[in-house]
Design a protein around this motif. Structure first.
Motif, PDB file in Angstrom:
ATOM      1  N   THR A  78       0.833  -1.215   0.000  1.00 57.32           N
ATOM      2  CA  THR A  78       0.000   0.000   0.000  1.00 57.32           C
ATOM      3  C   THR A  78       0.855   1.246   0.000  1.00 57.32           C
ATOM      4  OG1 THR A  78      -1.434  -1.218   1.467  1.00 57.32           O
ATOM      5  CG2 THR A  78      -2.012   1.049   1.068  1.00 57.32           C
ATOM      6  N   PHE A  79       0.514   2.190  -0.863  1.00 61.09           N
ATOM      7  CA  PHE A  79       1.230   3.474  -0.852  1.00 61.09           C
ATOM      8  C   PHE A  79       0.345   4.617  -1.287  1.00 61.09           C
ATOM      9  CE2 PHE A  79       1.869   2.709  -5.389  1.00 61.09           C
ATOM     10  CZ  PHE A  79       1.996   1.325  -5.443  1.00 61.09           C
ATOM     11  N   ARG A  82       0.727   7.847   0.816  1.00 60.51           N
ATOM     12  CA  ARG A  82       1.928   8.596   0.431  1.00 60.51           C
ATOM     13  C   ARG A  82       1.590   9.575  -0.696  1.00 60.51           C
ATOM     14  NH1 ARG A  82       5.394   5.015  -3.050  1.00 60.51           N
ATOM     15  NH2 ARG A  82       4.824   6.344  -4.791  1.00 60.51           N
ATOM     16  N   ARG A 113       3.326   7.685   9.881  1.00 59.93           N
ATOM     17  CA  ARG A 113       4.262   6.596  10.170  1.00 59.93           C
ATOM     18  C   ARG A 113       5.712   7.087  10.109  1.00 59.93           C
ATOM     19  NH1 ARG A 113       5.120   2.802   5.061  1.00 59.93           N
ATOM     20  NH2 ARG A 113       5.497   1.374   6.777  1.00 59.93           N
ATOM     21  N   TYR A 116       7.655   7.700   6.950  1.00 64.80           N
ATOM     22  CA  TYR A 116       7.329   8.861   6.113  1.00 64.80           C
ATOM     23  C   TYR A 116       7.856  10.171   6.706  1.00 64.80           C
ATOM     24  CZ  TYR A 116       4.069   6.066   3.226  1.00 64.80           C
ATOM     25  OH  TYR A 116       3.503   5.151   2.359  1.00 64.80           O
ATOM     26  N   PRO A 240       3.128  -0.109 -12.524  1.00 65.54           N
ATOM     27  CA  PRO A 240       2.736  -0.037 -11.112  1.00 65.54           C
ATOM     28  C   PRO A 240       2.417   1.409 -10.733  1.00 65.54           C
ATOM     29  CG  PRO A 240       5.115  -0.269 -11.305  1.00 65.54           C
ATOM     30  CD  PRO A 240       4.567  -0.369 -12.696  1.00 65.54           C
TER      31      PRO A 240
ATOM     32  N   SER B  87       7.032  -6.901  -2.509  1.00 64.30           N
ATOM     33  CA  SER B  87       7.198  -6.173  -3.772  1.00 64.30           C
ATOM     34  C   SER B  87       8.658  -5.809  -4.014  1.00 64.30           C
ATOM     35  CB  SER B  87       6.326  -4.909  -3.791  1.00 64.30           C
ATOM     36  OG  SER B  87       4.976  -5.278  -3.711  1.00 64.30           O
ATOM     37  N   CYS B 124       7.805  -3.100   4.793  1.00 72.45           N
ATOM     38  CA  CYS B 124       7.195  -2.155   3.851  1.00 72.45           C
ATOM     39  C   CYS B 124       7.405  -0.663   4.096  1.00 72.45           C
ATOM     40  CB  CYS B 124       5.698  -2.427   3.721  1.00 72.45           C
ATOM     41  SG  CYS B 124       5.083  -1.799   2.155  1.00 72.45           S
ATOM     42  N   LEU B 125       8.109  -0.034   3.160  1.00 71.45           N
ATOM     43  CA  LEU B 125       8.384   1.401   3.242  1.00 71.45           C
ATOM     44  C   LEU B 125       7.354   2.223   2.486  1.00 71.45           C
ATOM     45  CD1 LEU B 125      12.252   1.529   2.706  1.00 71.45           C
ATOM     46  CD2 LEU B 125      10.984   1.954   4.804  1.00 71.45           C
ATOM     47  N   GLY B 126       6.387   1.558   1.855  1.00 63.71           N
ATOM     48  CA  GLY B 126       5.395   2.288   1.063  1.00 63.71           C
ATOM     49  C   GLY B 126       5.948   2.743  -0.282  1.00 63.71           C
ATOM     50  N   MET B 127       6.966   2.057  -0.772  1.00 58.57           N
ATOM     51  CA  MET B 127       7.576   2.399  -2.062  1.00 58.57           C
ATOM     52  C   MET B 127       7.489   1.204  -3.010  1.00 58.57           C
ATOM     53  SD  MET B 127       8.738   5.440  -2.144  1.00 58.57           S
ATOM     54  CE  MET B 127       8.697   6.730  -0.907  1.00 58.57           C
ATOM     55  N   CYS B 128       6.416   0.422  -2.831  1.00 58.44           N
ATOM     56  CA  CYS B 128       6.284  -0.850  -3.542  1.00 58.44           C
ATOM     57  C   CYS B 128       6.294  -0.693  -5.060  1.00 58.44           C
ATOM     58  CB  CYS B 128       4.989  -1.531  -3.137  1.00 58.44           C
ATOM     59  SG  CYS B 128       4.612  -1.334  -1.407  1.00 58.44           S
ATOM     60  N   ASP B 129       5.912   0.495  -5.564  1.00 56.09           N
ATOM     61  CA  ASP B 129       5.897   0.702  -7.008  1.00 56.09           C
ATOM     62  C   ASP B 129       7.275   1.101  -7.522  1.00 56.09           C
ATOM     63  OD1 ASP B 129       5.666   3.039  -5.526  1.00 56.09           O
ATOM     64  OD2 ASP B 129       4.570   4.114  -7.085  1.00 56.09           O
ATOM     65  N   GLN B 130       8.225   1.340  -6.608  1.00 62.47           N
ATOM     66  CA  GLN B 130       9.550   1.813  -7.034  1.00 62.47           C
ATOM     67  C   GLN B 130      10.670   1.039  -6.347  1.00 62.47           C
ATOM     68  OE1 GLN B 130       9.649   6.116  -6.306  1.00 62.47           O
ATOM     69  NE2 GLN B 130       7.429   6.107  -6.591  1.00 62.47           N
ATOM     70  N   VAL B 140      14.739   8.588   1.762  1.00 59.21           N
ATOM     71  CA  VAL B 140      14.311   7.386   1.052  1.00 59.21           C
ATOM     72  C   VAL B 140      15.005   7.284  -0.304  1.00 59.21           C
ATOM     73  CG1 VAL B 140      12.332   6.166   0.081  1.00 59.21           C
ATOM     74  CG2 VAL B 140      12.065   7.512   2.137  1.00 59.21           C
TER      75      VAL B 140
END
Lengths: 398, 157
Positions: A78-79, A82, A113, A116, A240, B87, B124-130, B140
């Motif tokens: 999940t992002f 962000r 979080r 971030y 993505p 991811s 998970c850093l929330g950068m799954c698309d990159q 980051v």
């Protein structure tokens, strides 16, 4: 900052402060009415009706109430938060101010979080600008007696703090351990006061509903899942990223849109969600079918499902807060089971016991973490049993 | 720890208590500031925070031990956290992990002898698309390759 996106609801036209202005011209009842009309449900995954939550807090009498924005986005895959916070802060913060006006709160807190932290300066500057423009502070936009301000608090790397009562515990300076419910945060929330805790995306939907009306919102999606949803798509696909689609979109349609080829499985809802095999790609993304907080991870034919499952279970073993036994011990046992399968050193009787354990965890765990952590275990073992139990330790994939 | 250092730390914590307030809810922000500066929360700081917030030192320790970004053991000046979630894993995390380990000469969970780098995994850093992604302190870095990751670390050296 990235280029603004185009979308049907959240990513549609909006100018900063417009929702607040409209809200302040209306009565609290009017706002709650539009919210009820919209049938907006919480976007964090649980799907509780937002209007009900707000109405309960609005009706509570207390000297202090709080609006908390849950920006502790930690679900694997999940992002969307962000993207919302960095590209659409006006939607999130305006949503918080509107919530504050509607329920009668003067304080808002963003629980961001720890991962971030790099956003902190940008968001603080943004809030400062809002104060200068009288969108925060005292007598907002000249509305006598309406005072509201927002502070940002950082998390410190604990997935479980995304659970609303654990989040409140964390804000109060404790370990992030879920509370017994009831009482619910709507009655006894932050510092014992009535509190609205909403997901970033839920709050970002509010300014649009206030300016364009609940009916407009309800035009999109399905009967039970109104409006749109932001999907964070990652894994094996060409494009993505974050997509805004109406609820009720088929998984196959989404796969086409993002350029996914040779797809074997789609994990809907992240590590705590379910794994959907190819034969069920005509299922829809909606609360009544494949529900999700937004995470979509795509796996193509080359992937080893047991390896994926192991990754998810390792995640839960690490992130369980440890206070309740089903979750603390259960996750470890499920992981051990996966390692036994990996080595080819298992009996089906034992694996069946573990499945039973998983179902027990779903009902006996104290919070959403332990209740949902067996989902991946159960759905992957069920849907990919041929691949996993083929006698060579599930190693027919890469 | 020298008396002088102790006094400085006490003064610093007093300032933080004034800044965030004497309530229990100020605990996390105070701990985060100390962690950021000293790369851990020394025993003496734990005691002082407990004294000034009027809670038991064990409570402070229990909070520190709960959160993965807080620690009682000294960490390096740069804390490198590589995302290990699926991811990033599928986008080549393992090769990046091996390269970093090789280059820094340490394993995950360890700190270099010169106290410059600590290497950890994170979820998970929330950068799954990159992905693959890592954070170094609060910055980051995305779309890592083994080469790119090492270049980033070398620039910090």
């Amino acid at each position: 900052m990235e280029k603004k996106r185009n979308g049907i609801l959240i990513f549609s036209e909006y100018s900063r402060g417009a929702g607040i202005k409209k809200a302040l011209e209306s009565s609290r009842e009017d706002i709650l009415f539009e919210l009820r009309e919209s049938n907006l449900r919480g976007r964090g995954g649980a799907g509780f009706p937002t209007a009900t939550k707000w109405t309960l807090v609005a009706a509570a009498s207390a000297d202090q109430k709080y609006v908390i924005c849950n920006a502790d986005e930690g679900e694997p895959g999940t992002f969307k938060d962000r993207v919302l916070l960095m590209e659409y802060p006006e939607l999130v913060f305006d949503g918080m101010v509107i919530a504050g006006y509607t329920i009668g709160a003067t304080k808002g807190i963003v629980y961001l979080r720890g991962e971030y932290e790099y956003m902190l300066k940008f968001l603080e500057d943004y809030l400062e600008q809002m104060r200068k423009d009288n969108l925060l502070g005292n007598n907002i936009l000249g509305k006598e007696g309406f005072n509201f301000d927002i502070t940002i608090r950082l998390g410190s790397g604990a997935y479980v703090c995304g659970e609303e009562t654990a989040l409140i515990e964390s804000l109060e300076g404790h370990r992030g351990e879920a509370r017994n419910r009831p009482p619910y945060p709507v009655n006894t929330g932050f510092l014992g006061k009535p509190t609205v805790v909403n997901n970033v995306e839920t709050l970002a939907s509010v300014p649009h509903i206030v300016t364009k009306g609940g009916n407009w919102f309800r035009k999109y999606g399905t009967d039970k899942s109104t409006g749109s949803k932001l999907f964070s798509v990652s894994g094996d696909c060409e494009k993505p990223g974050v997509y805004e689609l109406p609820w009720g979109t088929k998984i196959s349609e989404l796969l086409e849109l993002v350029g996914a080829k040779n797809t074997k499985a789609v994990q809907v809802g992240g590590a705590s969600g379910i794994c959907i095999p190819k034969s069920q790609f005509d299922r829809t993304l909606a609360y009544e079918d494949a529900a999700t907080g937004g995470s979509i991870i795509i796996f193509n034919e080359s992937r080893n499902m047991l390896h994926i499952l192991k990754n998810f279970m390792e995640f839960f073993v690490e992130e369980s807060c440890g206070q309740c036994t089903p979750c603390r011990i259960g996750n470890v046992k499920l992981l051990e089971g996966i390692e036994m399968i990996e080595k080819g050193n298992y009996t089906f009787a034992y694996i069946n016991n573990l499945k039973e354990l998983g179902r027990t965890m779903q009902v006996a765990s104290k919070c959403g973490l332990g209740q949902s952590s067996p989902n991946a275990f159960l759905s992957i073992l069920e849907n990919f049993k041929e691949e996993i139990f083929n006698g060579n330790g599930g190693q027919n994939g890469k | 720890m020298l008396v002088l250092e102790r006094n400085t730390l006490t003064e610093e914590i007093e300032k933080l208590v004034t800044k965030y307030g004497k309530e229990r809810s100020s605990l996390l922000p105070i701990l985060q500031d100390i962690q950021r500066k000293y790369k851990h929360i020394p025993d003496f700081a734990q005691q002082e925070i407990a004294r000034l917030l009027d809670i038991h030192p064990v409570e402070v320790y229990s909070v520190i031990s709960f959160y993965s970004f807080l620690s009682t053991e000294p960490k390096g000046r740069y804390i490198v956290r590589l995302c290990k979630t699926i991811s990033c894993d599928m986008q080549g995390k393992s090769a990046v992990a091996k390269a970093i380990q090789r280059e820094l000469g340490i394993n995950f969970g360890e700190t270099t002898k010169d106290k410059k780098f600590t290497l950890e995994y994170t979820n998970c850093l929330g950068m799954c698309d990159q992905g693959p992604a890592m954070i170094v302190n609060e910055r980051v870095y995305t779309k890592l390759t083994p080469e790119k990751a090492i270049q980033i670390l070398n620039e910090l050296k």
